[in-house]
Scaffold this motif. Structure first.
Motif, PDB file in Angstrom:
ATOM      1  N   UNK A 163       4.738 -33.424 -22.890  1.00 27.41           N
ATOM      2  CA  UNK A 163       5.942 -32.599 -22.887  1.00 27.41           C
ATOM      3  C   UNK A 163       6.318 -32.202 -24.314  1.00 27.41           C
ATOM      4  N   UNK A 164       6.985 -31.059 -24.429  1.00 33.18           N
ATOM      5  CA  UNK A 164       7.536 -30.655 -25.704  1.00 33.18           C
ATOM      6  C   UNK A 164       6.837 -29.503 -26.391  1.00 33.18           C
ATOM      7  N   UNK A 165       5.622 -29.163 -25.972  1.00 30.41           N
ATOM      8  CA  UNK A 165       4.898 -28.065 -26.603  1.00 30.41           C
ATOM      9  C   UNK A 165       5.299 -26.718 -26.038  1.00 30.41           C
ATOM     10  N   UNK A 166       4.702 -25.668 -26.593  1.00 37.07           N
ATOM     11  CA  UNK A 166       5.040 -24.310 -26.174  1.00 37.07           C
ATOM     12  C   UNK A 166       4.619 -24.027 -24.744  1.00 37.07           C
ATOM     13  N   UNK A 167       3.458 -24.533 -24.331  1.00 39.53           N
ATOM     14  CA  UNK A 167       3.003 -24.325 -22.946  1.00 39.53           C
ATOM     15  C   UNK A 167       3.949 -25.000 -21.974  1.00 39.53           C
ATOM     16  N   UNK A 168       4.370 -26.200 -22.314  1.00 38.29           N
ATOM     17  CA  UNK A 168       5.337 -26.934 -21.497  1.00 38.29           C
ATOM     18  C   UNK A 168       6.649 -26.160 -21.393  1.00 38.29           C
ATOM     19  N   UNK A 169       7.068 -25.561 -22.501  1.00 40.44           N
ATOM     20  CA  UNK A 169       8.318 -24.789 -22.500  1.00 40.44           C
ATOM     21  C   UNK A 169       8.221 -23.589 -21.562  1.00 40.44           C
ATOM     22  N   UNK A 170       7.070 -22.907 -21.555  1.00 38.74           N
ATOM     23  CA  UNK A 170       6.871 -21.772 -20.656  1.00 38.74           C
ATOM     24  C   UNK A 170       6.921 -22.240 -19.205  1.00 38.74           C
ATOM     25  N   UNK A 171       6.260 -23.343 -18.908  1.00 39.86           N
ATOM     26  CA  UNK A 171       6.233 -23.860 -17.540  1.00 39.86           C
ATOM     27  C   UNK A 171       7.637 -24.204 -17.054  1.00 39.86           C
ATOM     28  N   UNK A 172       8.418 -24.842 -17.898  1.00 40.01           N
ATOM     29  CA  UNK A 172       9.782 -25.236 -17.495  1.00 40.01           C
ATOM     30  C   UNK A 172      10.693 -24.020 -17.335  1.00 40.01           C
ATOM     31  N   UNK A 173      10.493 -23.026 -18.171  1.00 42.90           N
ATOM     32  CA  UNK A 173      11.272 -21.798 -18.050  1.00 42.90           C
ATOM     33  C   UNK A 173      10.971 -21.099 -16.727  1.00 42.90           C
TER      34      UNK A 173
END
Length: 331
Positions: free
Chosen positions: A45-55
């Motif tokens: 968790x915490x990376x840019x890919x994770x941020x896109x997924x959560x968005x």
């Protein structure tokens, strides 16, 4: 059996999938979504890919009428999390948001994967393009791509480049740059971008490719110099940095970009795949979502299954050639 069809007709309908039995493709398509949807991100968790997924999870849930959760399953260069999705029930309730490496490049880096990405995964949406930035330490006497190539060629065996890991796009791109000039640069792989960037700032390595998210604060502060970016368009977050293509570096390695994408188990019904892709597109069309994806250093495109498949076919031989040329392996 219905009175309106003969035994032969109904058996034919069952064989063709026109009538679903709960396990058949049409039944799965008709009942989707029937439960919570899980998006597996094959990184911590915490990376840019994770941020896109959560968005996306946040914006897709209300329209789908079901909860959408993100599950981080890091490890083995993204293989563990991707394999989880490849082996999940093909009903659209288990998805992956991942990168080019996991969905495309790994098949050339590993002699044997537990899944075949071209058979066991269905391409849902190419969510965003992910160009990378060619960076140098400020002490390197080059400000453009051609100048850097000349500097590399004039210092054979003396320079090193960093990457965020063996087999990464940064590794393959840097290795190609070295080979193109017969420069013999040393490759220094790191466990992630942050330590790589810190060593680049400190001068332990002279150049590296990095994400815009990692590069921008140090470029803006003058601690690193951006030579150019990959791909065919400049990035909104670094508008004054030209593409390498603009500078005359026309090989495919400089033209191609990585991407962030969504995939599903390979046998997921096409109707379900299309429904999910439509929801990704609807989310990405929201101005604040697009702005957030841009701020992460990506370019939102939300290409559906057919357009994504075409892009995948175009990119595949380029990455295969790069892996073979550099001899990169993760076995």
């Amino acid at each position: 059996m219905s009175k309106t069809c003969s035994r032969r007709t109904c058996l034919g309908m069952l064989a063709s999938g026109t009538i679903g039995l709960g396990l058949g493709t049409p039944a799965r398509a008709q009942t989707f979504p029937g439960k919570t949807i899980q998006i597996v991100v094959p990184f911590p968790a915490g990376g840019a890919t994770d941020a896109v997924a959560r968005l996306l999870a946040e914006r897709m849930a209300p329209r789908l009428g079901k909860a959408v959760i993100v599950d981080n399953k890091g490890g083995a260069a993204g293989v563990l999390g991707t394999d989880t999705v490849a082996k999940a029930p093909p009903d659209g309730h288990t998805l992956s948001v991942s990168l080019t490496t996991n969905l495309l490049i790994n098949q050339f880096l590993f002699k044997k994967l537990p899944y075949n990405p071209q058979r066991d995964l269905a391409l849902v949406s190419q969510i965003a393009l992910a160009p990378i930035v060619l960076l140098v330490h400020p002490g390197v006497p080059a400000r453009t791509g051609p100048e850097l190539l000349r500097h590399i060629a004039a210092n054979k065996g003396k320079l090193s480049f960093g990457s965020w890991g063996n087999g990464s796009a940064g590794h393959l791109s840097g290795a190609f740059m070295s080979q193109s000039q017969d420069a013999g640069m040393s490759h220094v792989p790191y466990k992630g971008e942050a330590p790589m960037v810190q060593d680049l700032i400190g001068g332990q390595v002279q150049m590296a490719f990095a994400s815009a998210q990692q590069a921008k604060p140090f470029v803006d502060a003058g601690r690193l110099r951006a030579i150019g970016i990959t791909g065919e368009q400049r990035m909104s977050v670094l508008p004054n940095v030209p593409t390498l293509l603009e500078q005359g570096l026309t090989d495919d390695v400089y033209r191609i970009t990585g991407w962030v994408a969504m995939a599903a188990p390979g046998a997921t019904p096409k109707a379900v795949v299309q429904r999910i892709a439509d929801e990704v597109r609807a989310a990405c069309e929201q101005p604040d979502v697009r702005a957030r994806i841009t701020a992460l250093g990506f370019t939102a495109v939300a290409r559906g299954p057919e357009e994504f498949a075409a892009a995948y076919r175009k990119d595949l031989p380029v990455w295969e050639r790069l892996v073979k040329a550099t001899g990169a392996t993760l076995d």
